[in-house]
Design an enzyme around this catalytic site. Structure first.
Site, mmCIF file in Angstrom:
data_model
loop_
_atom_site.group_PDB
_atom_site.id
_atom_site.type_symbol
_atom_site.label_atom_id
_atom_site.label_comp_id
_atom_site.label_asym_id
_atom_site.label_seq_id
_atom_site.Cartn_x
_atom_site.Cartn_y
_atom_site.Cartn_z
ATOM 1 N N ASP A 160 93.077 12.284 98.214
ATOM 2 C CA ASP A 160 92.534 12.691 97.293
ATOM 3 C C ASP A 160 92.564 11.022 95.577
ATOM 4 O O ASP A 160 92.020 10.092 95.020
ATOM 5 C CB ASP A 160 91.907 13.601 96.401
ATOM 6 N N ASP A 212 87.586 21.394 101.282
ATOM 7 C CA ASP A 212 88.406 22.040 101.803
ATOM 8 C C ASP A 212 87.895 23.213 102.639
ATOM 9 O O ASP A 212 86.764 24.175 102.421
ATOM 10 C CB ASP A 212 89.661 21.961 101.212
ATOM 11 N N ASP A 254 91.674 19.882 112.742
ATOM 12 C CA ASP A 254 93.456 19.585 113.161
ATOM 13 C C ASP A 254 93.466 20.710 113.706
ATOM 14 O O ASP A 254 95.089 20.219 113.840
ATOM 15 C CB ASP A 254 93.008 18.747 112.253
ATOM 16 N N ASP A 311 88.635 26.235 102.682
ATOM 17 C CA ASP A 311 88.398 27.983 101.944
ATOM 18 C C ASP A 311 87.113 27.545 100.851
ATOM 19 O O ASP A 311 87.493 28.263 99.765
ATOM 20 C CB ASP A 311 89.599 28.332 101.198
#
Length: 693
Positions: free
Chosen positions: A418, A324, A265, A326
């Site tokens: 989430d 995610d 994004d 990281d």
């Protein structure tokens, strides 16, 4: 650079030595021999009976003790001077935090109002104390009956004491008792969670694969493997995109049963080209990987995931793993998580634990590690074992796609998508499993600014979600005790009550009780119980025990951010639907880097590269990337230290209350207010994230 004055040079170089400066004293009296004194304490050691001491010896002892004391004072002066220099630098070069939400500005105004009133009352109380107007006996107001008139100031002071005792103190005491009750309820909840964790450890309870894969399933051609979709949502993740994609592409799973979606994004075109080049590189190695970019970024991460799940080819896959940007999973991640779904049709989610590559980077990361270790080791594990439900952490988990579809899929209505999907899946009867022994590497925020924004989202989103989910929870068909657990424990106690009483009790009521002594706050409330609960929180990370006091102070300091975020989400203010990507440094441990390099080398040696158009495409991407970076070089921007107004105002309020507590001779309250005020001061000046490895 802060000025530094070393006063110790005036008294010698060895003022820190434990033995002191050797001094030889020669006695004028011929009946005595000379005596060598190596320190101020040696003169008091046992000596021979025929040896005595005279006045000059004691004079030298006093001089040596004075020398040592002056050295200590000099050292403290240097430390204080350096601290003041750092504060001055932050004030001169720092920039004030821009408060976007109206509630944040109101809260800051309220704190500033309290601070001004506190300073005025402190001056008034000091004047009264110097004049000898002491009308308290055992913290109770006692004004002797007298006709003596001591002037208008005395009359005003007596009238204020009577009004304070009759009107203000009862209200403060009622609020104090209410907050103490909430505090005890929340402490009991923490204690029960810890006991549940101890029981799990004692009984060695952990999720087990009921029907394991057969050896030919795992080592054969892969035809019995379920199809798994892996998604990596990211947005402007320049620092971590490469290591994340590299780790996911090396998952040990048959490539024909694995598809990786890189959901980018990013609104920075240069980062888009970098990610495209990385995807193309792994595609050449035979990895099934796809790059997706949305032209219109709506709904933040939830909108990104929802868009990816609408692809036609998703219907061919049974499970979806989410990481995610990281996060760096180990190659065996899918083999440790996906088998739990086999012959367990009610299981909707398998969640793995987080591990942190930079937990020892500075004091801030150490304190974060304490909180998150308790969250995973105690909260997630206990709820997973005894309730089969916990909040999805948004990453490092595997979902059954059917469970997502039955629960309505990803919705863009909150910033905690989430938790939203986890609650809806729980209402639909799906069960969750938490694997405490499966860890995925990730990164903690290393600056207070990034951590504060993350915590604001994590505490405003649940309250916003609570407003949206409450009707569905009440009208659902699940058992009453599960509804009570969701409403009372999951949302109210752990997401609303905790930040409310922490901020109100330790940042508002405690300073007020210093100016209104008739309202008492017991020592066990501000000392014994918080220390005990901090001790329980640190148990999952025993190496953090030396940081128990900083942890307690920092948690109280963060209460102002959490309280502000909770109110923002509960009343749906402007900042309740604000998503700011947490800034990352792209750190990896040395062992992880070596492992990644070894795996990549093995992949290059054993996998055949598909050359031709893909190779030329990679060259084109690299050329375009180099041209863009050369055409638009980014100027070097000097980092400005931020100053956080609310934290700074609370620091001065607490320090003012500490000064007032001296008049009442409240020792424990004084030290707590003093250290808590210093903690707020360090955070307000953005000094908490400095390197303290």
């Amino acid at each position: 650079m802060a000025p530094s004055l070393d006063f110790s040079r005036w008294w010698g170089k060895d003022y820190n030595s434990s033995k002191g400066t050797p001094v030889v004293v020669t006695m004028e009296n011929p009946n005595y021999s000379f005596l060598e004194i190596n320190g101020p304490d040696e003169v008091f050691r046992p000596v021979d009976k025929d040896r005595g001491k005279n006045a000059k010896q004691f004079t030298w002892v006093l001089l040596l003790k004075a020398h040592k004391a002056v050295g200590c004072v000099s050292w403290l002066g240097n430390v204080l001077w350096d601290l003041l220099g750092a504060i001055k630098k932050r004030l001169v070069f720092g920039q004030m935090e821009n408060e976007k939400s109206g509630k944040g500005r109101i809260l800051y105004g309220v704190i500033m109002g309290f601070l001004v009133i506190a300073l005025a009352f402190l001056a008034f109380e000091v004047v009264a104390h110097l004049k000898g107007w002491h009308y308290f006996e055992n913290s109770s107001l006692h004004i002797p009956e007298t006709l003596e008139i001591r002037g208008w100031l005395h009359l005003v002071y007596v009238a204020w004491l009577e009004f304070r005792a009759d009107c203000i103190a009862p209200a403060i005491q009622a609020l104090t008792n209410f907050c103490i009750a909430l505090f005890l309820i929340q402490s009991a909840d923490r204690l029960l969670l810890c006991l549940g964790c101890f029981w799990i450890k004692f009984k060695k309870i952990k999720p087990r694969i009921e029907v394991p894969y057969k050896p030919d399933d795992l080592e054969g051609s892969g035809c019995n493997y379920p199809k798994v979709l892996v998604q990596i949502p990211m947005c402007n993740e320049r620092e971590v995109y490469e290591q994340s994609i590299s780790a996911v592409c090396q998952l040990d799973w048959p490539k024909e049963h694995l598809l990786i979606q890189v959901l980018d994004d990013s609104d920075d075109e240069s980062i888009q080209w970098l990610i495209k080049a990385e995807v193309t590189k792994w595609s050449q190695k035979g990895v099934n990987i796809i790059y997706r970019h949305r032209l219109v970024r709506t709904g933040y991460k939830a909108g990104n995931l929802k868009s990816a799940m609408n692809c036609d080819y998703v219907k061919d896959y049974e499970f979806v793993a989410i990481f995610d940007a990281d996060f760096q999973p180990n190659p065996d991640f899918l083999k440790l998580t996906v088998p739990h779904f086999k012959d367990n049709p009610e299981l909707g989610l398998v969640q793995a634990r987080w591990a942190f590559v930079n937990k020892d980077e500075n004091l801030l990361t150490r304190l974060q590690n304490i909180n998150l270790c308790f969250h995973f080791e105690v909260e997630q594990q206990v709820n997973g074992v005894f309730l089969n439900f916990f909040g999805f952490n948004g990453t490092a988990g595997v979902w059954r796609i059917k469970a997502l579809e039955d629960s309505g899929g990803w919705l863009e209505r909150t910033t905690v998508e989430d938790m939203d999907i986890a609650v809806r899946a729980h209402l639909n009867g799906w069960k969750f499993i938490f694997l405490n022994d499966v860890k995925v590497l990730c990164e903690l925020p290393e600056s207070y600014e990034a951590y504060k924004k993350q915590q604001h989202r994590w505490h405003s989103g649940p309250m916003h979600l609570f407003r949206l989910c409450l009707p569905a929870i009440i009208t659902s068909k699940m058992m009453f005790w599960k509804k009570a657990n969701l409403i009372l424990l999951f949302f109210l106690l752990r997401k609303l009550i905790l930040p409310f009483y922490s901020f109100t009790l330790f940042c508002i009521i405690l300073p007020l009780t210093m100016f209104v002594p008739e309202a008492e706050l017991s020592m066990w409330v501000i000392c014994y119980v918080p220390v005990f609960m901090s001790f329980m929180n640190i148990l999952p990370s025993p190496r953090s025990f030396p940081f128990i006091v900083p942890y307690l102070l920092f948690e109280n300091t963060m209460s102002v951010t959490k309280f502000n975020a909770m109110v923002s989400g509960l009343f749906q203010l402007g900042s309740s639907y604000e998503w700011i990507v947490t800034k990352k440094a792209g750190r990896s441990s040395e062992s992880d880097l070596l492992a990644v390099e070894e795996r990549e080398t093995k992949a290059m040696n054993h996998q055949q590269l598909h050359r031709g158009t893909s190779d030329s495409g990679l060259s084109e991407l690299n050329k375009l990337k180099e041209q863009q970076e050369a055409a638009a070089p980014k100027p070097h921007v000097k980092k400005l230290n931020k100053i956080y107004k609310k934290e700074l105002a609370l620091a001065f309020l607490l320090l003012t209350a500490a000064a007032r507590s001296l008049l009442s001779a409240q020792g424990v309250h004084f030290y707590f207010l003093l250290f808590q005020g210093i903690s707020f001061l360090l955070v307000g000046l953005d000094l908490i994230g400095e390197q303290m490895s």
